[in-house]
Scaffold this motif. Sequence first.
Motif, mmCIF file in Angstrom:
data_model
loop_
_atom_site.group_PDB
_atom_site.id
_atom_site.type_symbol
_atom_site.label_atom_id
_atom_site.label_comp_id
_atom_site.label_asym_id
_atom_site.label_seq_id
_atom_site.Cartn_x
_atom_site.Cartn_y
_atom_site.Cartn_z
ATOM 1 N N ILE A 125 0.907 -1.325 0.154
ATOM 2 C CA ILE A 125 -0.029 -0.106 -0.103
ATOM 3 C C ILE A 125 0.938 1.253 -0.058
ATOM 4 O O ILE A 125 0.844 2.170 -0.686
ATOM 5 N N LEU A 126 1.778 1.300 0.789
ATOM 6 C CA LEU A 126 2.776 2.480 0.929
ATOM 7 C C LEU A 126 3.466 2.472 -0.663
ATOM 8 O O LEU A 126 3.927 3.629 -0.814
ATOM 9 N N ALA A 127 3.981 1.386 -1.272
ATOM 10 C CA ALA A 127 4.583 1.693 -2.565
ATOM 11 C C ALA A 127 3.729 2.276 -3.490
ATOM 12 O O ALA A 127 4.111 2.533 -4.634
ATOM 13 N N ILE A 128 2.368 2.382 -3.453
ATOM 14 C CA ILE A 128 1.363 2.959 -4.395
ATOM 15 C C ILE A 128 1.880 4.429 -4.935
ATOM 16 O O ILE A 128 1.976 4.743 -5.952
ATOM 17 N N ASN A 129 2.043 5.128 -3.759
ATOM 18 C CA ASN A 129 2.687 6.465 -4.137
ATOM 19 C C ASN A 129 3.927 6.633 -4.962
ATOM 20 O O ASN A 129 3.731 7.516 -6.087
ATOM 21 N N PRO A 130 4.863 6.024 -4.544
ATOM 22 C CA PRO A 130 6.052 6.431 -5.406
ATOM 23 C C PRO A 130 5.705 5.613 -6.924
ATOM 24 O O PRO A 130 6.276 6.306 -7.984
ATOM 25 N N ILE A 131 4.982 4.419 -7.087
ATOM 26 C CA ILE A 131 4.886 3.906 -8.206
ATOM 27 C C ILE A 131 4.091 5.168 -9.144
ATOM 28 O O ILE A 131 4.348 5.072 -10.307
ATOM 29 N N VAL A 132 2.939 5.417 -8.606
ATOM 30 C CA VAL A 132 2.181 6.384 -9.553
ATOM 31 C C VAL A 132 3.121 7.691 -10.025
ATOM 32 O O VAL A 132 2.785 8.070 -10.736
ATOM 33 N N GLU A 133 3.834 7.996 -8.709
ATOM 34 C CA GLU A 133 4.669 9.260 -9.118
ATOM 35 C C GLU A 133 5.722 8.944 -10.080
ATOM 36 O O GLU A 133 5.943 9.734 -11.164
ATOM 37 N N MET A 134 6.391 7.557 -10.232
ATOM 38 C CA MET A 134 7.399 7.365 -11.357
ATOM 39 C C MET A 134 6.637 7.322 -12.467
ATOM 40 O O MET A 134 7.219 7.392 -13.397
ATOM 41 N N ILE A 135 5.237 6.760 -12.555
ATOM 42 C CA ILE A 135 4.753 6.653 -13.991
ATOM 43 C C ILE A 135 3.893 7.749 -14.332
ATOM 44 O O ILE A 135 4.218 8.159 -15.650
ATOM 45 N N GLY A 136 3.502 8.803 -13.514
ATOM 46 C CA GLY A 136 2.851 9.823 -13.938
ATOM 47 C C GLY A 136 3.658 10.936 -14.105
ATOM 48 O O GLY A 136 3.311 11.769 -15.008
ATOM 49 N N THR A 137 4.803 10.851 -13.457
ATOM 50 C CA THR A 137 5.767 12.283 -14.028
ATOM 51 C C THR A 137 5.893 12.453 -15.246
ATOM 52 O O THR A 137 5.707 13.415 -15.987
ATOM 53 N N PRO A 138 6.661 11.363 -15.825
ATOM 54 C CA PRO A 138 6.925 11.516 -17.283
ATOM 55 C C PRO A 138 5.836 11.543 -18.153
ATOM 56 O O PRO A 138 5.787 12.300 -19.186
ATOM 57 N N MET A 140 2.850 13.067 -17.479
ATOM 58 C CA MET A 140 2.408 14.543 -17.015
ATOM 59 C C MET A 140 3.359 15.514 -17.759
ATOM 60 O O MET A 140 3.143 16.505 -18.268
ATOM 61 N N THR A 141 4.625 15.213 -17.592
ATOM 62 C CA THR A 141 5.513 16.110 -18.134
ATOM 63 C C THR A 141 5.538 16.237 -19.790
ATOM 64 O O THR A 141 5.544 17.322 -20.221
ATOM 65 N N GLY A 142 5.446 15.067 -20.291
ATOM 66 C CA GLY A 142 5.191 15.251 -21.932
ATOM 67 C C GLY A 142 3.794 16.100 -22.190
ATOM 68 O O GLY A 142 3.782 17.055 -23.044
ATOM 69 N N LEU A 143 2.759 15.596 -21.402
ATOM 70 C CA LEU A 143 1.472 16.432 -21.816
ATOM 71 C C LEU A 143 1.454 17.770 -21.255
ATOM 72 O O LEU A 143 1.079 18.636 -22.153
ATOM 73 N N LEU A 144 2.260 18.318 -20.117
ATOM 74 C CA LEU A 144 2.363 19.817 -20.051
ATOM 75 C C LEU A 144 3.318 20.484 -20.930
ATOM 76 O O LEU A 144 3.026 21.516 -21.229
ATOM 77 N N LEU A 145 4.198 20.036 -21.324
ATOM 78 C CA LEU A 145 5.166 20.421 -22.403
ATOM 79 C C LEU A 145 4.310 20.565 -23.715
ATOM 80 O O LEU A 145 4.477 21.679 -24.250
ATOM 81 N N LYS A 146 3.684 19.451 -24.097
ATOM 82 C CA LYS A 146 2.613 19.491 -25.329
ATOM 83 C C LYS A 146 1.578 20.872 -25.111
ATOM 84 O O LYS A 146 1.426 21.407 -26.176
ATOM 85 N N TRP A 147 1.054 20.859 -23.930
ATOM 86 C CA TRP A 147 0.033 21.979 -23.715
ATOM 87 C C TRP A 147 0.456 23.287 -23.490
ATOM 88 O O TRP A 147 -0.094 24.204 -23.372
ATOM 89 N N LYS A 148 1.983 23.526 -23.294
ATOM 90 C CA LYS A 148 2.578 24.590 -22.953
ATOM 91 C C LYS A 148 1.901 25.204 -21.940
ATOM 92 O O LYS A 148 1.738 26.497 -22.032
ATOM 93 N N THR A 149 2.052 24.622 -20.964
ATOM 94 C CA THR A 149 1.313 25.180 -19.411
ATOM 95 C C THR A 149 2.430 26.038 -18.752
ATOM 96 O O THR A 149 3.405 26.126 -19.047
#
Length: 165
Positions: A125-138, A140-149
């Motif tokens: 259960i404690l590993a869910i946060n780091p896993i979501v962050e490791m998968i979600g960060t790249p 979201m980074t790509g999407l945010l760069l694409k959207w020019k936020t």
Amino acid sequence: VLINIVRDMMMDGAVILGVKISWMRMVLGLCTLCTFYTVIAALFVRDIQILSDLPLKDREYCKFKPGTFTVRETVKEIVGQAKFWRLAAVTGIFIGVRMTFRHVDATFPKYFIRTYGPQAPFEIILAINPIVEMIGTPLMTGLLLKWKTTLTQKLLWGSFISGIS
């Protein structure tokens, strides 16, 4: 994984040098040793500057030249920059969010074990946060760069992903 291995092997703890140590303290000790090793290894890492005007096979390293600044001059320069104060403000804002995660890391294992029994896999259960962050960060980074936020929008999205994980 480390928590599971230690807990399964030494559920009742162990006696080391005449002192009874619980499995949780053994995990803490192993993590401390790993951190100590990492700090020692980090002392041997250095930033190498490579001359890029040569072909890849013939590139040379730049000789290291230590700075001639005093600590006082360096601190004065850093504190005088607006970027430093913006970073300090953002860090201060997000400290509360990170403190919540550290609180959960500290108290959740005991709660989960008391509620679901000694073999309850709380570390999953404690590993869910780091896993979501490791998968979600790249992603979201790509999407945010694409959207020019803007920077503010990026910080809000980052805290949102961290919070939902």
